[in-house]
Every structure is written in C-alpha cells, then in structure tokens.
Enzyme design. Structure first.
Site, short mmCIF file in Angstrom:
data_model
loop_
_atom_site.label_atom_id
_atom_site.label_comp_id
_atom_site.label_asym_id
_atom_site.label_seq_id
_atom_site.Cartn_x
_atom_site.Cartn_y
_atom_site.Cartn_z
N ARG A 86 -2.92 6.38 11.68
CA ARG A 86 -4.26 6.05 11.58
C ARG A 86 -4.43 4.73 12.20
O ARG A 86 -5.37 4.23 13.14
CB ARG A 86 -5.00 5.97 10.22
CG ARG A 86 -5.12 7.37 9.61
CD ARG A 86 -5.80 7.04 8.36
NE ARG A 86 -4.89 6.40 7.37
CZ ARG A 86 -3.89 7.03 6.53
NH1 ARG A 86 -3.90 8.18 6.47
NH2 ARG A 86 -3.53 5.95 5.63
N SER A 87 -3.46 3.59 11.94
CA SER A 87 -3.89 2.52 12.53
C SER A 87 -2.85 1.86 13.43
O SER A 87 -2.58 0.75 13.84
CB SER A 87 -3.85 1.34 11.39
OG SER A 87 -3.10 1.61 10.21
N ARG A 120 10.75 2.16 -9.56
CA ARG A 120 10.69 1.16 -10.70
C ARG A 120 11.53 1.40 -11.86
O ARG A 120 12.41 0.47 -12.27
CB ARG A 120 9.55 0.52 -11.25
CG ARG A 120 8.64 -0.26 -9.98
CD ARG A 120 7.28 -0.64 -10.50
NE ARG A 120 6.31 -1.10 -9.29
CZ ARG A 120 5.16 -1.04 -9.52
NH1 ARG A 120 4.53 -0.66 -10.81
NH2 ARG A 120 4.35 -1.45 -8.70
N VAL A 139 -1.78 -5.55 0.27
CA VAL A 139 -0.66 -6.14 -0.16
C VAL A 139 0.16 -6.62 1.28
O VAL A 139 0.79 -7.60 1.37
CB VAL A 139 0.39 -5.40 -0.96
CG1 VAL A 139 1.77 -6.00 -1.33
CG2 VAL A 139 -0.12 -5.21 -2.50
N CYS A 189 1.79 -5.33 -10.93
CA CYS A 189 1.27 -7.00 -10.89
C CYS A 189 1.00 -7.41 -12.38
O CYS A 189 0.98 -8.60 -12.44
CB CYS A 189 -0.12 -6.79 -9.96
SG CYS A 189 -1.12 -5.20 -10.38
N ARG A 236 -10.33 -2.51 -15.81
CA ARG A 236 -10.44 -3.00 -14.54
C ARG A 236 -12.01 -3.73 -14.60
O ARG A 236 -12.89 -3.07 -15.10
CB ARG A 236 -10.76 -1.77 -13.45
CG ARG A 236 -10.96 -1.91 -12.05
CD ARG A 236 -9.75 -2.33 -11.33
NE ARG A 236 -8.68 -1.47 -11.13
CZ ARG A 236 -7.41 -1.61 -11.12
NH1 ARG A 236 -7.04 -3.13 -10.54
NH2 ARG A 236 -6.57 -0.82 -10.79
N HIS A 270 -6.00 -11.26 -11.60
CA HIS A 270 -5.63 -10.60 -12.82
C HIS A 270 -6.03 -11.55 -13.99
O HIS A 270 -5.12 -12.72 -13.95
CB HIS A 270 -4.54 -9.61 -12.83
CG HIS A 270 -4.68 -8.46 -12.05
ND1 HIS A 270 -5.63 -8.25 -11.09
CD2 HIS A 270 -3.78 -7.48 -11.90
CE1 HIS A 270 -5.37 -7.01 -10.70
NE2 HIS A 270 -4.30 -6.57 -11.06
N GLN A 302 -8.22 -6.67 -15.08
CA GLN A 302 -7.59 -6.66 -13.48
C GLN A 302 -8.75 -6.31 -12.65
O GLN A 302 -9.75 -5.53 -12.50
CB GLN A 302 -6.71 -5.35 -13.65
CG GLN A 302 -5.40 -5.43 -14.43
CD GLN A 302 -4.76 -4.42 -14.63
OE1 GLN A 302 -4.16 -3.99 -15.72
NE2 GLN A 302 -4.09 -3.69 -13.51
N THR A 333 -1.35 -3.11 7.27
CA THR A 333 -2.76 -3.06 7.02
C THR A 333 -3.48 -3.20 5.92
O THR A 333 -4.52 -3.49 5.81
CB THR A 333 -3.49 -1.95 7.87
OG1 THR A 333 -2.70 -0.86 7.33
CG2 THR A 333 -3.00 -2.09 9.37
N GLY A 334 -2.56 -3.14 4.86
CA GLY A 334 -3.27 -2.99 3.52
C GLY A 334 -3.38 -4.47 2.75
O GLY A 334 -3.01 -5.48 3.35
N1 NAP Z 1 -2.84 -4.47 -4.79
C1 NAP Z 1 -2.12 -4.84 -5.65
O1 NAP Z 1 -2.37 -6.06 -6.50
C2 NAP Z 1 -0.76 -4.32 -5.92
C3 NAP Z 1 0.08 -5.09 -6.50
C4 NAP Z 1 1.55 -4.38 -6.61
C5 NAP Z 1 1.79 -3.24 -6.07
N2 NAP Z 1 0.94 -2.59 -5.42
C6 NAP Z 1 1.11 -1.23 -4.81
O2 NAP Z 1 1.38 -1.58 -3.45
C7 NAP Z 1 0.96 -0.31 -2.79
C8 NAP Z 1 -0.03 -0.73 -1.60
O3 NAP Z 1 -1.35 -1.27 -2.23
P1 NAP Z 1 -2.53 -2.12 -1.17
O4 NAP Z 1 -3.51 -2.65 -2.54
O5 NAP Z 1 -1.85 -2.89 -0.33
O6 NAP Z 1 -3.31 -0.77 -1.12
P2 NAP Z 1 -4.23 -0.60 0.68
O7 NAP Z 1 -5.00 -1.70 0.71
O8 NAP Z 1 -4.82 0.71 0.11
O9 NAP Z 1 -3.13 -0.29 1.73
C9 NAP Z 1 -2.37 0.66 1.66
C10 NAP Z 1 -1.34 0.53 2.95
O10 NAP Z 1 -0.47 1.46 3.18
C11 NAP Z 1 -0.68 2.18 4.24
N3 NAP Z 1 -0.21 3.68 4.39
C12 NAP Z 1 -0.89 4.56 3.73
N4 NAP Z 1 -0.60 5.84 3.87
C13 NAP Z 1 0.40 5.67 4.70
C14 NAP Z 1 1.14 6.71 5.38
N5 NAP Z 1 1.29 7.86 5.21
N6 NAP Z 1 2.37 6.22 6.54
C15 NAP Z 1 2.29 4.79 6.62
N7 NAP Z 1 1.41 3.84 5.62
C16 NAP Z 1 0.50 4.21 4.83
C17 NAP Z 1 -2.12 1.84 4.89
O11 NAP Z 1 -2.04 1.90 6.38
P3 NAP Z 1 -3.22 2.62 7.14
O12 NAP Z 1 -4.11 1.16 7.59
O13 NAP Z 1 -2.57 3.25 8.29
O14 NAP Z 1 -4.03 3.42 6.19
C18 NAP Z 1 -2.06 0.42 4.42
O15 NAP Z 1 -1.47 -0.36 5.39
C19 NAP Z 1 0.24 0.78 -3.65
O16 NAP Z 1 1.43 1.61 -4.25
C20 NAP Z 1 0.12 -0.11 -4.88
O17 NAP Z 1 0.18 0.61 -6.04
C21 NAP Z 1 -0.45 -3.14 -5.18
#
Ligand code: NAP
Length: 350
Positions: free
Chosen positions: A39-40, A100, A14, A131, A236, A243, A158, A11-12
C-alpha cells in the site's frame, strides 16, 4: 564501520519513531531501508532532519546483507517475515507480540535483563516487550533488587497511540464529532474513546482477563522474575501519547519510601519527580517525546506488611517501543555483531 538496518513497519507509529530514534542517537548505520506494505511502497518517510527514504514493499524485500531488522508491522506479518529475515542473516528485533513468550526468543528490556540479548543466536529473533510491561519493569527492577517483589497489582491508563496510527485518528475524529454533534464512528475501538475510558485492550481470555493484562503478567515474569504474581487491569484512555500506570507492589522484606526513592533515583532510565505539590508528579502529556520512565507518588501501602504504591509514566512509542528496540540494537552492535558496511557512509537505500 556501519550497519545495514531495515525498519519494517516504517510508515507506522512505532516505525517512524524508530527512524527518528536511530537518527537522534546516531546509530552507526551504513544503509537504512524503510519497509512497509505494498500500500505505501514508493511513499517517503523522514530519517533524521535531512534525509528522506523511499518506502519498499516487504513482500519483495530481500533481507540478504541486512545486519539488524527492526520489525513493527503487526504480529501476523512478523510471524511470516521475521523468520524469513532471520534466515537471510539479519538479527530481528520484533516489537509485536508474536514471539515474546517463545522459550528460545529473548524478551529484553536493556535496563533489566541485557544479558538475555546473547540468546539471539538461537533463532535470530529478539522480542521487544509490550509497552505497558516495559515501563513497569524499568521501575520495578531497582525495587525488586532491594526487597524482592512478591506481588504487583497494576491499573494502566494507556494512550490511543498504543493501538496504532488509525486509532489516533479515531480519537481525533470522534472528539471533533462530539463538538459538532456529528454521529460517532467506532472502527478501531469497541466503544467511543473520546471523553471515555475503555477497560478492554486486546481480546478477552477464558478467565475473563484481557490479553493485554495477561501479557503484563507473563512478560514481567519472563523479564524480571518468574516468581512475581501480577494482577493487571488495562484501560484505554483518551490521551494521544503516553501511558500511565498506578502500580502497587508487595515485597518480601521491608523497604521504606526513602530507600525506594533513592534506589529509583539511581536506576538507569528512571527519573523520579515526587513532591507533594501541584507540579510534583508527571503526567502522560508531559512524558510524550521524552525518553525516561518517570516515577511519582511513591508512598507506603499500609494495608500489607511491606508495600509501596507508585505512579509510573512513559512515552509508549519511545521507551515503550522504538527506544527500547534501538537500545537493544545498540547493545547488539557494540557487543555481539560485526559491522559489514563502510564507515558512516549513511547511504540510504530505496
Ligand atoms: N504503538 C505502540 O505503543 C506499540 C508498542 C509496542 C509494540 N507495538 C506493536 O508494534 C506493531 C505496530 O504498531 P504501530 O502502532 O506502529 O501500528 P501502525 O501505526 O498501525 O503501523 C503499522 C505498520 O505496519 C505496516 N504493515 C501493516 N501490514 C503490513 C504488511 N502486510 N506488510 C508490511 N507492512 C505492513 C504498516 O504499513 P502501511 O503503511 O503499508 O500500512 C505500518 O507501517 C503492532 O504489532 C503493535 O502491537 C506497538
């Protein structure tokens, strides 16, 4: 034969992008599981144009039978559940920072070090880099092959999507608040992000750098060459997706602008757009939704014997996260794993 694929964090920012990249690139799936937190659970997410998946709760999800698990639920959650998925027999491709730098976990950018994927057998986990690191090493690799990079100085610009869904909402809400003269609420960022720039991504380290800056240095060395020195300043900016990086590289041997441009133009995953004109470079807004790493503003740095400066831009949710992970999955699928499912059934669980 297809593969059973789990997307954790579906749902996030990524996770959603992972689902669309899997569908767009017609990854050979037999079943796709969309997984997030309690939650979701029960919510719906799209898979491609026509399919909708019901979200399942990670805590109760059994990874037995899953071939590939694409993880992006945050580092603390991956720390617990990625080893659990690997133990159940899935190969985990983890987007978080959790594994990593572990010596027995490969850190992979397919255009740079695809051979490292073979090391997935050690722990059943492959790490997707940060990223900002990914787009930089894709651009540096062809230049390093030509003239050997000694040192890199990089400043990043970023976008807020790199900090997750709620960070994007914060930029939107603050921007609106500025216009209607409402109080500014800061939750995901340390300072106001609307109409501002924040030189602070991730936590501060003892030497005064931030962890994001440290990641760019150590990850570049792990992926590209342990001898490259990297000095990063990560900032940021109030951009939703994409980015940008101002990269300065110092080489051991001479390399002309023309040689660099030709090497970059021939490199996989890179598009060079570099004219000395108003439309002769790429900005994050133009790179959003696109796959390549764009390189512009290639010019000589005359302050060192062999130096170049570049402007490097990419969609952080695609090449910086989801696309890179799916490219790794594609190599796993074609060269390392045997599909267990039935041919292109595209049955979706949940
Ligand atoms: N965004 C980028 O550019 C990027 C690039 C590389 C790596 N990352 C890494 O990827 C990760 C996620 O980033 P994002 O941008 O996608 O974040 P995000 O939009 O906040 O989404 C977080 C996701 O993780 C889920 N989640 C959170 N807590 C959880 C739990 N306890 N159990 C199961 N699922 C859980 C959330 O689900 P719910 O809907 O249930 O809360 C949601 O699906 C981070 O570690 C980030 O550092 C991000």
């Amino acid at each position: 034969m297809g593969f059973k694929v789990a997307v954790v964090g579906a749902t996030g920012n990524v996770g959603r992008e992972m689902l669309s990249v899997l569908a767009e690139r017609k990854f050979p799936v037999d079943e796709v599981y969309a997984i997030a937190s309690e939650r979701s659970a029960g919510a719906e997410v799209s898979f491609g144009e026509d399919d909708v998946l019901k979200v399942m709760d990670l805590d109760s999800f059994d990874f037995k039978g899953v071939d590939i698990a694409l993880f992006s639920p945050g580092a603390k959650v991956s720390a617990v559940h990625a080893p659990r998925a690997a133990k159940a027999g899935a190969v985990v491709i983890d987007n978080t920072s959790q594994f990593r730098m572990d010596a027995d976990v490969p850190l992979v950018v397919p255009e740079v070090n695809p051979h490292a994927i073979a090391l997935h057998t050690k722990r059943g986990i492959i790490a997707n880099p940060n990223c900002s690191t990914i787009q930089m090493v894709v651009a540096l690799k062809p230049l390093h092959d030509k003239a050997t990079i000694k040192r890199v100085v990089v400043a990043t610009y970023q976008s807020v999507s790199g900090a997750g869904r709620e960070a994007m909402d914060e930029l939107f809400t603050q921007t609106r608040a500025v216009y209607v003269n409402d109080p500014i609420k800061k939750e995901r960022f340390t300072k106001q992000i609307a109409f501002n720039c924040i030189p602070h991504i991730d936590v501060f380290m003892e030497d005064g750098s931030t962890k994001e800056e440290w990641k760019m240095a150590v990850e570049t060395r792990k992926i590209l060459d342990p001898n490259i020195a990297v000095q990063a300043s990560c900032v940021r900016v109030p951009v939703f997706i994409g980015h940008a990086e101002a990269v300065n590289a110092e080489f051991e041997r001479p390399i002309s602008v023309e040689e660099a441009r030709a090497a970059l133009a021939a490199a996989p995953g890179v598009v060079v757009i570099d004219h000395h004109a108003d439309d002769g470079y790429v900005t994050p807004q133009e790179a959003a939704g696109e796959d390549p790493v764009y390189v512009s503003r290639i010019r000589r740095d005359a302050t060192v014997p062999h130096g170049l400066s570049l402007w490097v831009v990419a969609d952080n949710l695609r090449k910086g996260a989801a696309l890179n992970a799916v490219q790794i999955a594609e190599i796993l699928a074609s060269d390392h794993l045997k599909a267990t499912g039935s041919p292109q059934k595209r049955r979706h669980a949940g």
